[in-house]
Design an enzyme around this catalytic site. Structure first.
Site, PDB file in Angstrom:
ATOM      1  N   LYS A 127       0.818  -1.100   0.079  1.00  0.00           N
ATOM      2  CA  LYS A 127       0.147   0.106   0.030  1.00  0.00           C
ATOM      3  C   LYS A 127       0.935   1.289  -0.117  1.00  0.00           C
ATOM      4  O   LYS A 127       0.675   2.160  -0.557  1.00  0.00           O
ATOM      5  CB  LYS A 127      -1.062  -0.053   1.191  1.00  0.00           C
ATOM      6  N   GLN A 171      -4.779  -2.172   9.755  1.00  0.00           N
ATOM      7  CA  GLN A 171      -4.546  -3.240   8.909  1.00  0.00           C
ATOM      8  C   GLN A 171      -5.252  -4.376   9.721  1.00  0.00           C
ATOM      9  O   GLN A 171      -5.016  -4.450  10.692  1.00  0.00           O
ATOM     10  CB  GLN A 171      -3.156  -3.397   8.683  1.00  0.00           C
ATOM     11  N   ASP A 194     -11.845   2.758   3.835  1.00  0.00           N
ATOM     12  CA  ASP A 194     -12.219   1.331   3.743  1.00  0.00           C
ATOM     13  C   ASP A 194     -13.725   1.245   3.361  1.00  0.00           C
ATOM     14  O   ASP A 194     -13.982   0.266   2.817  1.00  0.00           O
ATOM     15  CB  ASP A 194     -11.788   0.590   4.971  1.00  0.00           C
TER      16      ASP A 194
END
Lengths: 367, 367
Positions: A127, A171, A194
């Site tokens: 990422k 995460q 997200d």
């Protein structure tokens, strides 16, 4: 409908519809041919992975009158997620550059990693690299496995207040002593790139409301359909799997685009029958090769979200990655399919970059 | 599979499966009977609303060898929403009484009505009466049609802060100069007994999360299934309509109960085909008699949310109320069905009372 010449029979005597599958989608089809001069004949069509067999039987005899084997070729178009993801990253990079030039602001993404899970560390590294490649600033916090929940919440709060951060990503999975729901709920709704916040999911479900962010993986699935010109409106779509992260939001997204959506899950009694009705299949269950060729309606479009490692002694790593869908079989029935790897996988990070850009543009009111 | 004696044929010669419907759910079925002594025979089964016809044909002749008519009777069990709603109100009344005795608190419901719509005034009056009948305190605010949005928000804010109010309901529709979304969002999540807040809907959609309140009408639909012992888990359910108020949350609720859910809407190309696959149908579209007998799988359970006035010169009111489902036809195919009126209608208010009680119990931590 196919036309096939049968040796020894004048074509005018044989009238039958040749369908590769029964109406209920099961393989093998029997067609009764009405002939006034001989016994009725039965034409049978059976299919295995790469071979289709055609037999003509008389009711008076159990052995076929003739039998012909037809070899079929894989015909599905490959939906190249790697290439589409590259295009999207280029588009994001161009927009980031335009934004920097116009208002002197670059989007920023903060990633919080807790513990030393190897997979998680790899994802976070990927990422970060992806952010750098498109000009998005990345901020990383790496906390030890035994950190207190309060410690994580403190960093989230700091990023919530930091105007240079436009997206915050925790995460997953978190260590078991932490309450995942508490931590995810702490992320400011405006920075929840997200898209997992229940308020976002609620807005995704509701007509006339818009979520601030659409979860990355389902967004990537639908983006692939768009970029490949697959019509969604009015089509029957089946989503296999109902996770909060992929299956459920994917179903809501397809529903927003006017598909007729059905959700298949572990309690579905006849998953193959339901799946066989779909023009579009999105599978996200994590079961290697679960969806077989005979689950698929001829011409369907398949988006395979599964990335499952299966043992493979021939591979130097000792395993290979396969999807939820048996690719070899599906290729012969579907009209288009995502490969694994190289399908949905690269799209998830591309959508994360896209969501971070959307967030920065919204916060700075930049069109 | 039915067994039928055919005059003039020894039963040992006839072997066929009698199915009332084709596999694809369409009416009429042809079965080929293999007999070695005569031409193959075809047994045809066709069905209209109240009459089923059975014909035996020879391939050599176009006229039936025999034909028999079978009259079928309406057989669906009537799901009596009025009676179930009465039971639920009695249960709520008993709980309210127990709560008053134990902690001296009665649940309170505030209803805000803006303008002079006759229907809305009737609904509000009915809700007030229902509250009184179970011991729930009701608070009513009636504002003129030309009130400012700010005025409504002021009352909502007052009820949000009032500890004797456990549920707040804004009667819809609001006058067109008001922003419905702003007003509904102002209701405290803990008092949103309608369950329409996006955060509630998001939690309803997510596995592992629980909404504070489930919207009243869909909750009433599923409650009827429960009270009549209809199994939901593993069943195919079709929801017709995808409104924020009924269809969408009904689909999410059935999904939570492990049904395999499909949503049919105005863009669905073959609504009758999809509906015919359902063991459970919930219809909420507001189209009188849209769902016909041949949309229904034999033995399906039908919950009809539609309440549609249709002209009826014989009725003293000049109209009668009918559902989305053609009741007369559906009765002959379904195993159970809600009538209109007297089905889902009375359940909505019963569920509102139930939600208000749940809210009061939660706020006072009363088990």
């Amino acid at each position: 409908m196919a036309s096939i010449k049968l040796p020894g029979f004048s074509s005018s005597l044989i009238k039958a519809r040749f369908l590769p599958f029964n109406h209920d989608g099961s393989r093998g089809n029997t067609v009764v041919c009405i002939r006034r001069d001989v016994d009725p004949l039965s034409l049978e069509f059976s299919s295995t992975n790469s071979l289709r067999t055609l037999s003509l039987r008389s009711y008076a005899s159990s052995s076929p009158v003739i039998s012909a084997k037809l070899t079929t070729e894989a015909s599905a178009k490959v939906i190249d997620g790697k290439s589409v993801a590259k295009t999207i990253r280029d588009e994001v990079a161009a927009e980031v550059s335009r934004m920097k030039d116009a208002i002197g602001v670059a989007p920023g993404l903060a990633v919080i990693l807790v513990g030393n899970k190897k997979d998680s560390a790899t994802y976070v590294r990927n990422k970060k690299k992806a952010c750098e490649s498109v000009g998005i600033n990345s901020f990383e916090v790496h906390l030890p496995e035994d950190s207190a929940e309060q410690e994580v919440l403190k960093f989230i709060s700091g990023f919530n207040d930091d105007p240079t951060v436009h997206g915050i990503l925790v995460q997953l999975p978190l260590p078991s002593h932490m309450n995942e729901q508490n931590i995810l709920n702490a992320v400011s709704l405006e920075k929840d790139v997200d898209g997992f916040h229940p308020l976002n999911i609620g807005r995704l479900a509701m007509r006339g409301r818009d979520p601030l962010f659409v979860p990355c993986t389902p967004k990537g699935c639908v983006e692939l359909l768009h970029r490949y010109g697959v019509e969604i409106k009015g089509k029957r779509a089946v989503v296999i799997g109902r996770s909060n992260i992929v299956g459920m939001p994917a179903a809501l997204l397809l529903q927003r685009e006017d598909a007729t959506v059905s959700i298949v899950h572990s309690r579905t009694k006849n998953p193959e029958e339901v799946t066989r009705q779909a023009d579009i299949i999105i599978s996200a269950v994590g079961q290697p090769n679960m969806v077989r060729g005979n689950w698929i309606k001829p011409g369907a479009v398949i988006i395979d979200v599964g990335i499952n490692p299966v043992e493979d002694s021939k591979s130097p790593r000792g395993y290979q990655l396969v999807g939820d869908v048996c690719y070899e079989e599906a290729c012969k029935v579907a009209s288009a399919i995502t490969p694994v790897p190289g399908g949905v996988g690269p799209m998830t990070i591309a959508m994360l970059l896209s969501n971070t850009l959307i967030s920065a543009k919204r916060m700075h009111n930049f069109q």
